[in-house]
Motif scaffolding. Structure first.
Motif, PDB file in Angstrom:
ATOM      1  N   HIS A   8       0.833  -1.205   0.000  1.00 41.32           N
ATOM      2  CA  HIS A   8       0.000   0.000   0.000  1.00 41.32           C
ATOM      3  C   HIS A   8       0.869   1.257   0.000  1.00 41.32           C
ATOM      4  CE1 HIS A   8      -4.101  -1.378   0.162  1.00 41.32           C
ATOM      5  NE2 HIS A   8      -3.795  -2.286   1.068  1.00 41.32           N
ATOM      6  N   GLU A   9       1.903   1.280   0.792  1.00 38.03           N
ATOM      7  CA  GLU A   9       2.775   2.458   0.864  1.00 38.03           C
ATOM      8  C   GLU A   9       3.456   2.715  -0.471  1.00 38.03           C
ATOM      9  OE1 GLU A   9       5.437   1.761   4.164  1.00 38.03           O
ATOM     10  OE2 GLU A   9       4.175   2.988   5.494  1.00 38.03           O
ATOM     11  N   ILE A  10       3.940   1.654  -1.124  1.00 40.50           N
ATOM     12  CA  ILE A  10       4.636   1.800  -2.405  1.00 40.50           C
ATOM     13  C   ILE A  10       3.683   2.349  -3.471  1.00 40.50           C
ATOM     14  CG2 ILE A  10       5.734   0.520  -4.286  1.00 40.50           C
ATOM     15  CD1 ILE A  10       6.833  -1.391  -2.072  1.00 40.50           C
ATOM     16  N   ILE A  11       2.476   1.807  -3.514  1.00 46.79           N
ATOM     17  CA  ILE A  11       1.500   2.267  -4.507  1.00 46.79           C
ATOM     18  C   ILE A  11       1.131   3.725  -4.263  1.00 46.79           C
ATOM     19  CG2 ILE A  11      -0.854   1.954  -5.370  1.00 46.79           C
ATOM     20  CD1 ILE A  11      -0.493  -1.060  -4.701  1.00 46.79           C
ATOM     21  N   ALA A  12       0.909   4.086  -3.002  1.00 51.49           N
ATOM     22  CA  ALA A  12       0.539   5.475  -2.682  1.00 51.49           C
ATOM     23  C   ALA A  12       1.653   6.435  -3.069  1.00 51.49           C
ATOM     24  CB  ALA A  12       0.224   5.602  -1.194  1.00 51.49           C
ATOM     25  N   GLU A  13       2.905   6.054  -2.843  1.00 53.69           N
ATOM     26  CA  GLU A  13       4.045   6.914  -3.190  1.00 53.69           C
ATOM     27  C   GLU A  13       4.228   7.050  -4.694  1.00 53.69           C
ATOM     28  OE1 GLU A  13       7.258   4.965  -1.267  1.00 53.69           O
ATOM     29  OE2 GLU A  13       6.689   5.629   0.769  1.00 53.69           O
ATOM     30  N   THR A  14       3.801   6.045  -5.445  1.00 56.38           N
ATOM     31  CA  THR A  14       4.015   6.026  -6.898  1.00 56.38           C
ATOM     32  C   THR A  14       2.877   6.687  -7.669  1.00 56.38           C
ATOM     33  OG1 THR A  14       5.181   3.907  -6.598  1.00 56.38           O
ATOM     34  CG2 THR A  14       4.559   4.501  -8.843  1.00 56.38           C
ATOM     35  N   THR A  15       1.679   6.667  -7.103  1.00 54.78           N
ATOM     36  CA  THR A  15       0.490   7.150  -7.820  1.00 54.78           C
ATOM     37  C   THR A  15       0.468   8.672  -7.904  1.00 54.78           C
ATOM     38  OG1 THR A  15      -0.736   5.228  -7.025  1.00 54.78           O
ATOM     39  CG2 THR A  15      -2.028   7.071  -7.895  1.00 54.78           C
ATOM     40  N   ARG A  16       0.180   9.189  -9.071  1.00 54.63           N
ATOM     41  CA  ARG A  16       0.133  10.635  -9.305  1.00 54.63           C
ATOM     42  C   ARG A  16      -1.293  11.082  -9.655  1.00 54.63           C
ATOM     43  NH1 ARG A  16       4.069   9.854  -7.119  1.00 54.63           N
ATOM     44  NH2 ARG A  16       6.229  10.000  -7.842  1.00 54.63           N
ATOM     45  N   LEU A  17      -1.656  12.253  -9.158  1.00 54.08           N
ATOM     46  CA  LEU A  17      -2.949  12.837  -9.483  1.00 54.08           C
ATOM     47  C   LEU A  17      -2.980  13.250 -10.952  1.00 54.08           C
ATOM     48  CD1 LEU A  17      -5.695  14.111  -8.487  1.00 54.08           C
ATOM     49  CD2 LEU A  17      -4.397  16.215  -8.127  1.00 54.08           C
ATOM     50  N   ILE A  18      -4.086  12.956 -11.632  1.00 51.77           N
ATOM     51  CA  ILE A  18      -4.274  13.437 -13.002  1.00 51.77           C
ATOM     52  C   ILE A  18      -4.726  14.888 -12.923  1.00 51.77           C
ATOM     53  CG2 ILE A  18      -5.655  13.187 -15.103  1.00 51.77           C
ATOM     54  CD1 ILE A  18      -5.763  10.199 -14.556  1.00 51.77           C
ATOM     55  N   ASP A  19      -3.894  15.793 -13.405  1.00 52.10           N
ATOM     56  CA  ASP A  19      -4.170  17.222 -13.265  1.00 52.10           C
ATOM     57  C   ASP A  19      -5.278  17.711 -14.192  1.00 52.10           C
ATOM     58  OD1 ASP A  19      -2.372  17.718 -11.237  1.00 52.10           O
ATOM     59  OD2 ASP A  19      -0.717  18.102 -12.607  1.00 52.10           O
ATOM     60  N   ALA A 319      -8.641   5.894  -7.249  1.00 50.07           N
ATOM     61  CA  ALA A 319      -9.218   6.987  -6.455  1.00 50.07           C
ATOM     62  C   ALA A 319      -8.208   8.121  -6.312  1.00 50.07           C
ATOM     63  CB  ALA A 319      -9.642   6.471  -5.084  1.00 50.07           C
ATOM     64  N   ARG A 320      -6.976   7.799  -5.984  1.00 50.93           N
ATOM     65  CA  ARG A 320      -5.943   8.841  -5.808  1.00 50.93           C
ATOM     66  C   ARG A 320      -5.661   9.566  -7.120  1.00 50.93           C
ATOM     67  NH1 ARG A 320      -3.695   4.671  -2.381  1.00 50.93           N
ATOM     68  NH2 ARG A 320      -3.752   5.366  -0.192  1.00 50.93           N
ATOM     69  N   MET A 321      -5.704   8.853  -8.231  1.00 49.67           N
ATOM     70  CA  MET A 321      -5.477   9.488  -9.528  1.00 49.67           C
ATOM     71  C   MET A 321      -6.541  10.544  -9.827  1.00 49.67           C
ATOM     72  SD  MET A 321      -4.436   6.052 -11.665  1.00 49.67           S
ATOM     73  CE  MET A 321      -3.930   6.775 -13.217  1.00 49.67           C
ATOM     74  N   GLN A 322      -7.724  10.381  -9.215  1.00 52.42           N
ATOM     75  CA  GLN A 322      -8.824  11.322  -9.431  1.00 52.42           C
ATOM     76  C   GLN A 322      -8.973  12.328  -8.291  1.00 52.42           C
ATOM     77  OE1 GLN A 322     -12.430   9.115 -11.244  1.00 52.42           O
ATOM     78  NE2 GLN A 322     -11.209   7.489 -10.336  1.00 52.42           N
ATOM     79  N   GLY A 323      -8.066  12.281  -7.318  1.00 50.93           N
ATOM     80  CA  GLY A 323      -8.157  13.213  -6.199  1.00 50.93           C
ATOM     81  C   GLY A 323      -9.188  12.827  -5.174  1.00 50.93           C
ATOM     82  N   ALA A 324      -9.636  11.568  -5.195  1.00 43.57           N
ATOM     83  CA  ALA A 324     -10.635  11.086  -4.238  1.00 43.57           C
ATOM     84  C   ALA A 324      -9.959  10.273  -3.137  1.00 43.57           C
ATOM     85  CB  ALA A 324     -11.689  10.236  -4.948  1.00 43.57           C
ATOM     86  N   THR A 325     -10.686  10.026  -2.069  1.00 43.17           N
ATOM     87  CA  THR A 325     -10.178   9.240  -0.952  1.00 43.17           C
ATOM     88  C   THR A 325     -10.505   7.767  -1.173  1.00 43.17           C
ATOM     89  OG1 THR A 325     -10.538  11.093   0.547  1.00 43.17           O
ATOM     90  CG2 THR A 325     -10.262   8.920   1.558  1.00 43.17           C
ATOM     91  N   PRO A 326      -9.531   6.865  -1.017  1.00 45.96           N
ATOM     92  CA  PRO A 326      -9.828   5.428  -1.157  1.00 45.96           C
ATOM     93  C   PRO A 326     -10.900   4.975  -0.174  1.00 45.96           C
ATOM     94  CG  PRO A 326      -7.459   5.805  -1.200  1.00 45.96           C
ATOM     95  CD  PRO A 326      -8.089   7.114  -0.814  1.00 45.96           C
ATOM     96  N   ALA A 327     -11.514   3.854  -0.477  1.00 44.92           N
ATOM     97  CA  ALA A 327     -12.612   3.333   0.336  1.00 44.92           C
ATOM     98  C   ALA A 327     -12.189   3.156   1.789  1.00 44.92           C
ATOM     99  CB  ALA A 327     -13.094   2.001  -0.232  1.00 44.92           C
ATOM    100  N   ARG A 328     -13.094   3.521   2.672  1.00 41.93           N
ATOM    101  CA  ARG A 328     -12.845   3.396   4.108  1.00 41.93           C
ATOM    102  C   ARG A 328     -12.991   1.943   4.560  1.00 41.93           C
ATOM    103  NH1 ARG A 328     -16.891   5.904   8.684  1.00 41.93           N
ATOM    104  NH2 ARG A 328     -15.803   5.098  10.530  1.00 41.93           N
ATOM    105  N   LYS A 329     -12.138   1.539   5.513  1.00 46.45           N
ATOM    106  CA  LYS A 329     -12.220   0.205   6.093  1.00 46.45           C
ATOM    107  C   LYS A 329     -12.887   0.288   7.460  1.00 46.45           C
ATOM    108  CE  LYS A 329      -8.355  -1.699   3.511  1.00 46.45           C
ATOM    109  NZ  LYS A 329      -7.585  -2.935   3.410  1.00 46.45           N
ATOM    110  N   PHE A 330     -13.580  -0.796   7.826  1.00 48.60           N
ATOM    111  CA  PHE A 330     -14.307  -0.845   9.082  1.00 48.60           C
ATOM    112  C   PHE A 330     -13.826  -2.021   9.923  1.00 48.60           C
ATOM    113  CE2 PHE A 330     -17.027   1.243   6.041  1.00 48.60           C
ATOM    114  CZ  PHE A 330     -17.625   2.266   6.758  1.00 48.60           C
ATOM    115  N   THR A 331     -14.007  -1.914  11.228  1.00 52.13           N
ATOM    116  CA  THR A 331     -13.756  -3.038  12.130  1.00 52.13           C
ATOM    117  C   THR A 331     -15.088  -3.679  12.495  1.00 52.13           C
ATOM    118  OG1 THR A 331     -11.765  -2.008  13.046  1.00 52.13           O
ATOM    119  CG2 THR A 331     -12.795  -3.750  14.347  1.00 52.13           C
ATOM    120  N   ALA A 332     -15.151  -4.998  12.358  1.00 52.95           N
ATOM    121  CA  ALA A 332     -16.370  -5.731  12.679  1.00 52.95           C
ATOM    122  C   ALA A 332     -16.026  -6.937  13.538  1.00 52.95           C
ATOM    123  CB  ALA A 332     -17.088  -6.172  11.402  1.00 52.95           C
ATOM    124  N   THR A 333     -17.051  -7.530  14.126  1.00 46.29           N
ATOM    125  CA  THR A 333     -16.877  -8.693  14.987  1.00 46.29           C
ATOM    126  C   THR A 333     -17.252  -9.955  14.230  1.00 46.29           C
ATOM    127  OG1 THR A 333     -17.407  -7.368  16.935  1.00 46.29           O
ATOM    128  CG2 THR A 333     -17.579  -9.744  17.172  1.00 46.29           C
TER     129      THR A 333
END
Length: 408
Positions: A8-19, A319-333
């Motif tokens: 995840h860290e590598i992908i986030a560092e590599t991904t660029r916003l489409i201007d 999502a990052r390429m479009q300036g959006a926030t990636p899907a949120r994760k939840f904690t469940a039982t």
């Protein structure tokens, strides 16, 4: 081997916003990502108006009304929606008024027609007095001019489209859709609708990946189904890199004798960021980038593996390429034991639900990477880190809702 967190860290560092941005018309905004804040151009409501059909009155004149002692008032004017009163409400009178019509000057309450003698006479009997100010929508009570309707980075849903329409917004500035090419490989694959031989299988990856990418707001520019052929794979990849910002492939990325994807990417100058992640399913997943920041995700061929890797890595990048926030994760039982892996991060499909103000999760019965029927009834991806023993029922787990469902 790369960990899920490191991937995840590598992908986030590599991904660029489409201007690049485009102005899209209102009816074509669904699924697009806003490139600028959208604000209200005027107050809402724009003017003080009636919330229901009835009679506009001065409260003090009908305050004591009851069935036993009705108050009688003459009708001095009638107001329909879209009709502006040209005179104040005369003292000792009422105005017949319809829902949405401007409340005349001097009136401070609207009495529903059901609590009167009705619309059939020029003199009205009032049988009940509501609270003072009842059934009136005041100018600006919902929103003031200049208030934020939707922020840049918002993925537009029908809710935003309805809101924009309410304020007369006919178009909005959005991010240009990422262009995505999808390539699947395998001599044994046939497209749905084609004749199938005894040892062939239908290609579920290509239509599934395409549907997911389009649901994520991206534009699929080309799709290719290829045999296990070095030259064909290299030529298709070269074309995809030329015209797309993201290339998705499925199949041919493992280490088998007929897996040619890796060598083709290397020959085309794609820089490997990682290859093989400590996860199950989806271990052979590859991620790389070209010198011009075009992203390549080479996914395993097993359908569940391909889908899990797209959901976990490809869609957040889109999502990052479009300036959006990636899907949120939840904690469940957990409802039942989770079959963890001793060395690898484990992903399974499941059913997330709200119960007694908490989130609970039931796992899909099918768990193998070729079993796409695991999606039946599922609405999330459930994950757990490596562990020596299965997680018992009642344990917390991380869940990511599938992007096409919001059932829980």
């Amino acid at each position: 081997m790369t960990s899920v967190h490191e991937a995840h860290e590598i992908i986030a560092e590599t991904t660029r916003l489409i201007d690049a941005t485009v102005s899209a018309p209102l009816l074509q905004l669904r699924g697009r990502v806003l490139a600028e804040d959208v604000r209200a151009g005027f107050a809402m409501p724009r003017f003080t108006n009636a919330a229901m059909d009835g009679f506009a009155v001065r409260f003090g004149e009908i305050a004591g009304a009851s069935k036993a002692a009705p108050v009688k008032l003459p009708v001095s004017q009638e107001l329909a929606a879209g009709v502006l009163s040209t005179m104040p409400l005369a003292p000792g009178s009422c105005a017949r008024i319809m829902t949405g019509a401007p409340v005349p000057e001097g009136a401070d309450t609207v009495v529903p027609f059901e609590e009167t003698s009705g619309f059939g006479s020029e003199t009205v009997e009032f049988y009940k007095a509501p609270k003072k100010g009842a059934n009136i929508r005041h100018a600006g009570e919902e929103i003031q001019p200049g208030a934020l309707l939707a922020a840049a980075g918002t993925r537009i849903t029908p809710a935003e489209i309805g809101l924009f329409a309410t304020f007369g917004i006919a178009s909005a500035l959005v991010r240009r859709q990422p262009r995505v090419s999808i390539i699947t490989v395998g001599d044994e694959l046939r497209m749905p609708g084609e004749k199938i031989e005894p040892l062939a299988i239908y290609n579920s990856n290509l239509p599934l990946l395409k549907a997911c990418v389009e649901a994520a707001g991206a534009q699929v520019t080309q799709t290719r189904q290829l045999p296990d052929d070095r030259q064909a794979i290299r030529e298709a990849l070269a074309s995809a890199i030329e015209e797309s910002e993201m290339i998705l492939t499925a199949g041919g990325i493992s280490t088998g004798e007929f897996d040619y994807m890796y060598e083709a990417l290397e020959a085309l100058g794609v820089e490997q960021k990682f290859w093989k992640v400590a996860q199950k399913p989806g271990k052979p997943v590859y991620f790389g980038a070209t010198a011009s920041d075009k992203l390549v995700f080479a996914l395993p061929g097993n359908p569940v593996s391909a889908l899990v890797c797209l959901l976990e890595y490809g869609l957040p990048a889109l999502a990052r390429m479009q300036g959006a926030t990636p899907a949120r994760k939840f904690t469940a039982t957990l409802d039942e034991p989770f079959p963890v892996d001793r060395k690898r991060h484990r992903f399974l499909f499941g059913k997330l639900r709200a119960e007694s103000s908490a989130l609970r999760c039931q796992l899909s019965a099918q768990t193998e990477s070729h079993m796409l029927t695991a999606l039946s009834g599922a609405n999330c991806v459930v994950e757990a880190p490596p562990a020596a023993e299965p997680l018992p029922p009642g344990s917390p787990v991380t869940c990511t809702p599938l992007p096409w469902t919001n059932e829980f």
